[in-house]
Design a protein around this motif. Structure first.
Motif, short mmCIF file in Angstrom:
data_model
loop_
_atom_site.label_atom_id
_atom_site.label_comp_id
_atom_site.label_asym_id
_atom_site.label_seq_id
_atom_site.Cartn_x
_atom_site.Cartn_y
_atom_site.Cartn_z
N ARG A 70 42.89 35.12 41.46
CA ARG A 70 41.47 35.20 41.79
C ARG A 70 40.67 34.11 41.09
NH1 ARG A 70 39.53 41.39 42.58
NH2 ARG A 70 41.38 42.16 43.69
N VAL A 71 41.02 33.80 39.85
CA VAL A 71 40.33 32.71 39.15
C VAL A 71 40.57 31.39 39.88
CG1 VAL A 71 40.24 31.33 37.02
CG2 VAL A 71 40.28 33.84 36.89
N ALA A 72 41.80 31.13 40.30
CA ALA A 72 42.11 29.90 41.04
C ALA A 72 41.27 29.82 42.31
CB ALA A 72 43.60 29.84 41.38
N ASP A 73 41.18 30.92 43.06
CA ASP A 73 40.38 30.95 44.28
C ASP A 73 38.90 30.71 43.98
OD1 ASP A 73 42.66 31.48 45.76
OD2 ASP A 73 42.21 33.60 46.05
N GLU A 74 38.40 31.37 42.95
CA GLU A 74 36.99 31.25 42.59
C GLU A 74 36.66 29.83 42.10
OE1 GLU A 74 33.07 32.67 41.99
OE2 GLU A 74 34.71 33.80 42.86
N GLU A 75 37.57 29.26 41.34
CA GLU A 75 37.34 27.92 40.79
C GLU A 75 37.35 26.85 41.87
OE1 GLU A 75 39.51 24.93 37.64
OE2 GLU A 75 39.61 27.09 37.23
N GLY A 76 38.21 27.02 42.88
CA GLY A 76 38.32 25.99 43.91
C GLY A 76 38.94 24.73 43.35
N ARG A 77 38.52 23.58 43.83
CA ARG A 77 39.00 22.28 43.34
C ARG A 77 40.52 22.14 43.45
NH1 ARG A 77 35.76 19.27 39.40
NH2 ARG A 77 33.67 20.12 39.32
N GLY A 78 41.14 22.91 44.34
CA GLY A 78 42.59 22.86 44.48
C GLY A 78 43.33 23.46 43.30
N CYS A 79 42.66 24.29 42.56
CA CYS A 79 43.26 24.90 41.37
C CYS A 79 44.45 25.77 41.75
CB CYS A 79 42.20 25.74 40.63
SG CYS A 79 42.79 26.41 39.07
N THR A 80 45.54 25.61 41.03
CA THR A 80 46.72 26.43 41.22
C THR A 80 46.64 27.65 40.31
OG1 THR A 80 47.95 25.33 39.45
CG2 THR A 80 48.11 24.36 41.68
N VAL A 81 47.53 28.60 40.52
CA VAL A 81 47.57 29.78 39.66
C VAL A 81 47.93 29.36 38.23
CG1 VAL A 81 48.77 31.96 39.24
CG2 VAL A 81 48.05 31.36 41.55
N ASP A 82 48.86 28.43 38.08
CA ASP A 82 49.22 27.95 36.73
C ASP A 82 48.03 27.25 36.07
OD1 ASP A 82 51.79 28.95 36.84
OD2 ASP A 82 52.68 27.05 37.48
N GLY A 83 47.30 26.47 36.85
CA GLY A 83 46.10 25.82 36.31
C GLY A 83 45.06 26.84 35.90
N ALA A 84 44.87 27.85 36.75
CA ALA A 84 43.90 28.91 36.43
C ALA A 84 44.29 29.63 35.15
CB ALA A 84 43.79 29.89 37.60
N ARG A 85 45.57 29.83 34.95
CA ARG A 85 46.05 30.49 33.73
C ARG A 85 45.62 29.68 32.50
NH1 ARG A 85 50.65 30.22 30.30
NH2 ARG A 85 51.10 32.25 29.38
N GLU A 86 45.86 28.39 32.54
CA GLU A 86 45.49 27.53 31.41
C GLU A 86 43.97 27.51 31.21
OE1 GLU A 86 47.55 26.31 29.10
OE2 GLU A 86 48.99 27.47 30.25
N HIS A 87 43.24 27.42 32.30
CA HIS A 87 41.78 27.37 32.22
C HIS A 87 41.24 28.69 31.67
CE1 HIS A 87 41.99 24.31 35.77
NE2 HIS A 87 42.56 23.86 34.66
N ALA A 88 41.73 29.81 32.20
CA ALA A 88 41.24 31.12 31.77
C ALA A 88 41.59 31.37 30.30
CB ALA A 88 41.84 32.22 32.65
N ARG A 89 42.77 30.98 29.88
CA ARG A 89 43.14 31.13 28.47
C ARG A 89 42.22 30.30 27.58
NH1 ARG A 89 48.63 32.88 27.14
NH2 ARG A 89 48.59 31.26 25.54
N ALA A 90 41.83 29.13 28.05
CA ALA A 90 40.89 28.29 27.28
C ALA A 90 39.52 28.96 27.20
CB ALA A 90 40.78 26.91 27.92
N VAL A 91 39.08 29.56 28.29
CA VAL A 91 37.78 30.26 28.29
C VAL A 91 37.83 31.42 27.31
CG1 VAL A 91 36.20 31.66 29.69
CG2 VAL A 91 37.18 29.55 30.64
N VAL A 92 38.91 32.19 27.33
CA VAL A 92 39.02 33.33 26.42
C VAL A 92 39.05 32.85 24.97
CG1 VAL A 92 40.57 35.19 25.68
CG2 VAL A 92 40.01 34.90 28.09
N ALA A 93 39.74 31.76 24.70
CA ALA A 93 39.76 31.22 23.33
C ALA A 93 38.35 30.81 22.90
CB ALA A 93 40.71 30.03 23.24
N ALA A 94 37.59 30.20 23.80
CA ALA A 94 36.21 29.81 23.48
C ALA A 94 35.34 31.05 23.25
CB ALA A 94 35.63 28.94 24.59
N LEU A 95 35.54 32.08 24.08
CA LEU A 95 34.78 33.32 23.88
C LEU A 95 35.13 33.96 22.55
CD1 LEU A 95 35.01 35.04 27.39
CD2 LEU A 95 33.03 33.87 26.39
N LYS A 96 36.41 33.99 22.24
CA LYS A 96 36.87 34.61 20.99
C LYS A 96 36.22 33.94 19.79
CE LYS A 96 41.20 36.06 18.88
NZ LYS A 96 42.68 35.98 19.00
#
Length: 134
Positions: free
Chosen positions: A74-100
């Motif tokens: 769902r993050v990959a779909d929401e992000e667009g830009r041709g984001c893959t599921v693996d890319g979304a995983r890395e991006h989402a983990r980075a967002v969570v680290a920034a939130l933390k």
């Protein structure tokens, strides 16, 4: 934290080339996270974030039940830009680290308490932003 600081942290942790892409990844992650959380938790999290990022969160969470792999899809779909599921995983983990690193510990604990073990084992296992690259 200011919006630019969060976006810069996401960009640095994820390796995304530009601030615009990091901002899109941040908003996509928050939008999907807001669907997964229940009750007032999205609003409580939004209160700790700058307005430009907080607006990605819904006013109230639906408490949708889906696992971490569906979360990344769902993050990959929401992000667009041709984001893959693996890319979304890395991006989402980075967002969570920034939130933390950027929201009060109690608020982060409230957020994580609503997520099942598969999220804790993957998405939430990130190091704080200041420990990822150094």
């Amino acid at each position: 934290m200011r919006e630019q600081e969060i976006v810069a942290a996401v960009r640095d942790i994820s390796g995304l080339a530009g601030a615009d892409h990091a901002a899109d990844a941040t908003r996509a992650t928050l939008a999907v996270l807001g669907i997964r959380l229940a009750g007032a938790e999205p609003r409580n999290l939004a209160a700790q974030l700058p307005a430009g990022i907080a607006e990605a969160l819904p006013e109230a969470g639906r408490g949708a039940t889906f696992g971490v792999e569906e979360f990344y899809r769902r993050v990959a779909d929401e992000e667009g830009r041709g984001c893959t599921v693996d890319g979304a995983r890395e991006h989402a983990r980075a967002v969570v680290a920034a939130l933390k690193a950027g929201v009060p510990e109690g608020e982060f604990a409230d957020l994580t308490a609503q997520l099942p073990d598969d999220f804790a084992d993957d998405l939430l296992s990130t190091a704080p932003a200041d420990e990822r690259h150094g």
